[in-house]
Design a protein around this motif. Structure first.
Motif, PDB file in Angstrom:
ATOM      1  N   LEU A  62      40.919  27.136  40.704  1.00 56.13           N
ATOM      2  CA  LEU A  62      40.471  27.698  39.697  1.00 56.13           C
ATOM      3  C   LEU A  62      39.820  28.306  41.014  1.00 56.13           C
ATOM      4  O   LEU A  62      39.263  28.099  42.061  1.00 56.13           O
ATOM      5  CB  LEU A  62      38.785  26.460  38.880  1.00 56.13           C
ATOM      6  N   ASN A  63      39.892  29.357  40.312  1.00 53.29           N
ATOM      7  CA  ASN A  63      39.054  30.858  41.356  1.00 53.29           C
ATOM      8  C   ASN A  63      38.455  31.585  40.036  1.00 53.29           C
ATOM      9  O   ASN A  63      39.021  31.995  39.327  1.00 53.29           O
ATOM     10  CB  ASN A  63      40.420  31.921  41.744  1.00 53.29           C
ATOM     11  N   CYS A  64      37.253  32.227  39.917  1.00 54.32           N
ATOM     12  CA  CYS A  64      36.940  32.409  39.899  1.00 54.32           C
ATOM     13  C   CYS A  64      36.267  33.888  40.626  1.00 54.32           C
ATOM     14  O   CYS A  64      35.469  34.115  41.563  1.00 54.32           O
ATOM     15  CB  CYS A  64      34.699  31.360  40.157  1.00 54.32           C
ATOM     16  N   LYS A  65      36.583  34.936  39.857  1.00 58.81           N
ATOM     17  CA  LYS A  65      36.302  36.308  40.341  1.00 58.81           C
ATOM     18  C   LYS A  65      34.394  37.162  39.434  1.00 58.81           C
ATOM     19  O   LYS A  65      35.509  37.638  38.389  1.00 58.81           O
ATOM     20  CB  LYS A  65      38.104  36.875  39.849  1.00 58.81           C
ATOM     21  N   VAL A  66      34.221  37.426  40.296  1.00 59.14           N
ATOM     22  CA  VAL A  66      32.688  37.993  39.937  1.00 59.14           C
ATOM     23  C   VAL A  66      32.594  39.080  40.223  1.00 59.14           C
ATOM     24  O   VAL A  66      33.341  39.841  41.763  1.00 59.14           O
ATOM     25  CB  VAL A  66      31.166  37.212  40.278  1.00 59.14           C
ATOM     26  N   PHE A  67      32.429  40.196  39.864  1.00 57.43           N
ATOM     27  CA  PHE A  67      31.663  41.555  39.733  1.00 57.43           C
ATOM     28  C   PHE A  67      30.097  41.421  39.695  1.00 57.43           C
ATOM     29  O   PHE A  67      29.769  41.630  38.166  1.00 57.43           O
ATOM     30  CB  PHE A  67      32.142  42.379  38.214  1.00 57.43           C
ATOM     31  N   GLN A  68      30.020  41.841  40.774  1.00 58.17           N
ATOM     32  CA  GLN A  68      28.263  41.737  41.314  1.00 58.17           C
ATOM     33  C   GLN A  68      28.534  42.701  42.332  1.00 58.17           C
ATOM     34  O   GLN A  68      28.774  43.093  43.061  1.00 58.17           O
ATOM     35  CB  GLN A  68      28.190  40.484  41.274  1.00 58.17           C
ATOM     36  N   THR A  69      27.007  43.046  42.236  1.00 57.26           N
ATOM     37  CA  THR A  69      25.660  43.555  42.926  1.00 57.26           C
ATOM     38  C   THR A  69      25.829  42.759  44.198  1.00 57.26           C
ATOM     39  O   THR A  69      25.973  41.431  43.924  1.00 57.26           O
ATOM     40  CB  THR A  69      24.206  44.168  42.587  1.00 57.26           C
TER      41      THR A  69
END
Length: 286
Positions: A62-69
């Motif tokens: 399972l891959n978690c792609k996060v848009f974060q600072t």
């Protein structure tokens, strides 16, 4: 120039929304699944390989792609609502078991929960794998006939609503480039592991957005009825307007009298010499 005036210039000038709308549209479409209504970025969770249903012993990531600072690197994982002791961007299960079934989500400390990914683990010799159970019209759909521990599989046949779709001696994936509502229904596959024939469990797939709804059918039917009624009324009006009306009895009698008088006048004027001669030889009685 102050900060407020700079912001005003950027929106009213070069970066006015009306000028940026078309150029930003492709990016907004791509980012839509990762952005919540409140504007905060949202993590996107995916499966690798993409099948939501697997057999015991399969490897799943399972891959978690996060848009974060920058600085927000800690990932929190949830399995059926319970926290997992995992903090990396990917979570790999080398050999899944029945306890790994359920729903998964991920997030960071400052981002909302990701989309939910369902994992269904089965114990069987053969499994028909799909990415999901619901598709939209126009989506691509791939079916995979998968054997336990990926043992050699041959003489594979795929079925849809008990009708054979395709057969090949070697194992293969059945791909539908663009699905429509006719692809909804039950699917399963058969194959030989060695000399033994195996049958997978049935998978029910639904395709949405293609079949006209009952309401639409009713509306279309009403429109057709109205159009036919208008055409019929126009044809009747045209027929009545150009049809010669039937004569009444009084009119028939008047026409007969007129015809008789016309005939009499024509008869007397056929030989004017005879008429004049008759008048000259006629004598009044004494």
């Amino acid at each position: 120039m102050s900060q407020g005036s700079s912001r005003q210039f950027s929106w009213s000038g070069l970066f006015h929304p009306s000028r940026m709308q078309l150029s930003l549209l492709p990016f907004l479409v791509l980012l839509a699944p990762a952005i919540r209504s409140d504007g905060r970025p949202r993590a996107v969770l995916t499966l690798e390989p993409p099948w939501f249903n697997v057999l015991q012993g399969d490897k799943v990531t399972l891959n978690c792609k996060v848009f974060q600072t920058p600085g927000h690197h800690s990932i929190k994982w949830l399995h059926n609502g319970s926290a997992l002791p995992i903090h990396q961007n990917s979570y790999t299960i080398p050999a899944v078991n029945m306890e790994n079934s359920g729903e998964y989500q991920c997030r960071t400390e400052h981002t909302p929960l990701s989309n939910s990914v369902k994992l269904q683990v089965s114990s069987d010799w053969l499994l028909l794998q799909v990415e999901r159970l619901e598709f939209m019209e126009g989506d691509s759909m791939t079916l995979r006939c998968h054997s336990w521990r990926s043992q050699p599989l041959n003489k594979v046949t795929y079925y849809h609503n008990d009708q054979a779709l395709k057969y090949e001696f070697q194992s293969f994936d059945y791909i539908v480039p663009k699905v429509n509502y006719t692809h909804s229904g039950s699917y399963y596959c058969t194959g030989f592991m060695g000399h033994i024939s195996q049958l997978s469990a049935t998978v029910v797939i639904t395709v949405q957005g293609g079949k006209p709804s009952t309401a639409n059918v009713v509306i279309i039917t009403l429109v057709l009825v109205v159009v036919i009624a208008i055409i019929a009324a126009a044809a009747l009006y045209y027929y009545k307007r150009h049809k010669k009306p039937a004569h009444t009895p009084d009119e028939i009698g008047r026409i007969e009298v007129e015809n008789s008088m016309s005939y009499s006048l024509l008869k007397h004027t056929d030989n004017p010499e005879e008429e004049a001669s008759g008048r000259s030889t006629y004598k009044n009685p004494q």
